[in-house]
Design a protein around this motif. Sequence first.
Motif, PDB file in Angstrom:
ATOM      1  N   GLU A  35       0.777  -1.237   0.000  1.00 52.05           N
ATOM      2  CA  GLU A  35       0.000   0.000   0.000  1.00 52.05           C
ATOM      3  C   GLU A  35       0.810   1.289   0.000  1.00 52.05           C
ATOM      4  N   TYR A  37       3.163   4.354  -1.257  1.00 55.51           N
ATOM      5  CA  TYR A  37       3.611   5.081  -2.445  1.00 55.51           C
ATOM      6  C   TYR A  37       5.096   5.358  -2.247  1.00 55.51           C
ATOM      7  N   SER A  38       5.950   4.554  -2.900  1.00 53.35           N
ATOM      8  CA  SER A  38       7.397   4.674  -2.705  1.00 53.35           C
ATOM      9  C   SER A  38       8.076   5.002  -4.030  1.00 53.35           C
ATOM     10  N   SER A  48       8.970   7.302   0.898  1.00 48.88           N
ATOM     11  CA  SER A  48       7.550   6.921   0.804  1.00 48.88           C
ATOM     12  C   SER A  48       6.695   8.027   1.385  1.00 48.88           C
ATOM     13  N   PHE A  81      -1.303   8.361   3.169  1.00 50.57           N
ATOM     14  CA  PHE A  81      -1.488   7.819   1.815  1.00 50.57           C
ATOM     15  C   PHE A  81      -1.344   6.301   1.821  1.00 50.57           C
ATOM     16  N   HIS A  83      -2.131   2.944  -0.891  1.00 50.53           N
ATOM     17  CA  HIS A  83      -2.635   2.507  -2.190  1.00 50.53           C
ATOM     18  C   HIS A  83      -3.572   1.321  -1.982  1.00 50.53           C
ATOM     19  N   ARG A  92      -7.251   6.745  -0.990  1.00 50.84           N
ATOM     20  CA  ARG A  92      -5.797   6.646  -1.146  1.00 50.84           C
ATOM     21  C   ARG A  92      -5.104   7.821  -0.465  1.00 50.84           C
ATOM     22  N   GLN A  93      -5.774   8.948  -0.394  1.00 50.63           N
ATOM     23  CA  GLN A  93      -5.304  10.029   0.482  1.00 50.63           C
ATOM     24  C   GLN A  93      -6.405  10.284   1.491  1.00 50.63           C
TER      25      GLN A  93
END
Length: 401
Positions: A35, A37-38, A48, A81, A83, A92-93
């Motif tokens: 999940e 965001y990197s 991330s 955040f 995913h 997602r946010q």
Amino acid sequence: MVKRFGYQEIRFPVLEHTQLFKRSIGEVTDIVEKEMYSFDDRNGDNLSLRPEGTAGCVRAADQHGLLYNQQQRLWYQGPMFRHERPQKGRYRQFHQFGVEAFGMPGPDIDVEVLQVAVMLWQELDLSDYLTLELNNIGSAVDRMNFGLALTEYLQTKEDQLDDDARNRIHTNPMRVLDSKNPDVQAALVDVPSLEDFVNEESKQHYAELQDLLNSANIGFRENPKLVRGLDYYNNCVFEWTTDTLGAQGAVCGGGRYDGLVAQLGGRDVLACGFEIGVERLVLMLDSLEKVPQDAMQPIDVYVTCIGQNVTEQTLDLAQAIRESQPQLGVISHCGGGKFNSQLKRAFNSGAKIAVILERDDGESILESAKIRRLDDSAETASHKITEIPQKVAEFLKNSTS
Ligand code: HAM
């Protein structure tokens, strides 16, 4: 409200080194595995977007020396955040409001932390719709021993598991317990219980916590299945859940995480805290029609402007009304247009009265304006511009009395 409990605000960035989340939340968790965001930045560092607040809060508090030989109560809020597959209540946010207390062994501080949430639910009139679920997940060693027993058990049921559960037998067998698949759940009927592996000290802490909650009149329900999706917890964990939101019913989650500060390179600082999902809270308020009044300021006055060079005076007058009558919601018409279309917007805004500034070509600065009731009466009166703020308030007062 949180300040009344002695909490101080802490701010920390939305971007952190990915390693921070891997080391705190755990490598084999849904958040870290699927999940985050990197990405690599220009220096080649892997960063991330923060999926939660606790790791960043601990990192920042330790780095700023806030955890050095002292107790701390810290709060924060901001965007997080993940995913995940978006659906109602899962974004997602999203935003979390969190409190974290450091340097106290509990269970008194655990109860005080829970009291923060209790007061918030009371202030928002949500207490009747939220249930506090509690569990004792013991220490990391207890869970490792339980995990070994669980792996052994799951191996005997391998043919009844789905791929996801089978993949977790050796990596994170506790997550199999959360499986939504009824076939997997059926295979778990005789599964070993974590409770049997929890050490005596944790059990005592948990029993004392329950006593304190009872004497503080905080209702709770024990949920032995509550394990939480983050690895840093120990002893008691909790969630406030609601059935007003459908599938995404967890509004607030937290617990103790006594090993995290040391695990991230700090001193041996005991800790506990929680985070609230702000969007879920708002959804709840909405669905129960409990949006606080001040969150929805009604519009009382719509200031229209007809003719040339009247914009400046319109903005000035609307602002003068706001300043002189702080209780009123005031919109000044922007974007031009004919009187009828402005009036239509005034009706649509929900305002009770329109203030009409009308200036003919060549006319100098306006001395007077009209106040018009936005109802069938269409009652209209003319007043000096300087008197309009006061007259508007009187007009509105007369229409409510
Ligand atoms: P968490 O249970 O992962 O805990 O998240 C806390 C809350 O954030 C959830 O109960 C939920 O209301 C909200 N939330 C989580 N994911 C989403 C999403 N995708 N969309 C909308 N809301 C969401 C933690 O994050 C821990 N750091 C809590 C904590 C603080 N433990 C100790 N201190």
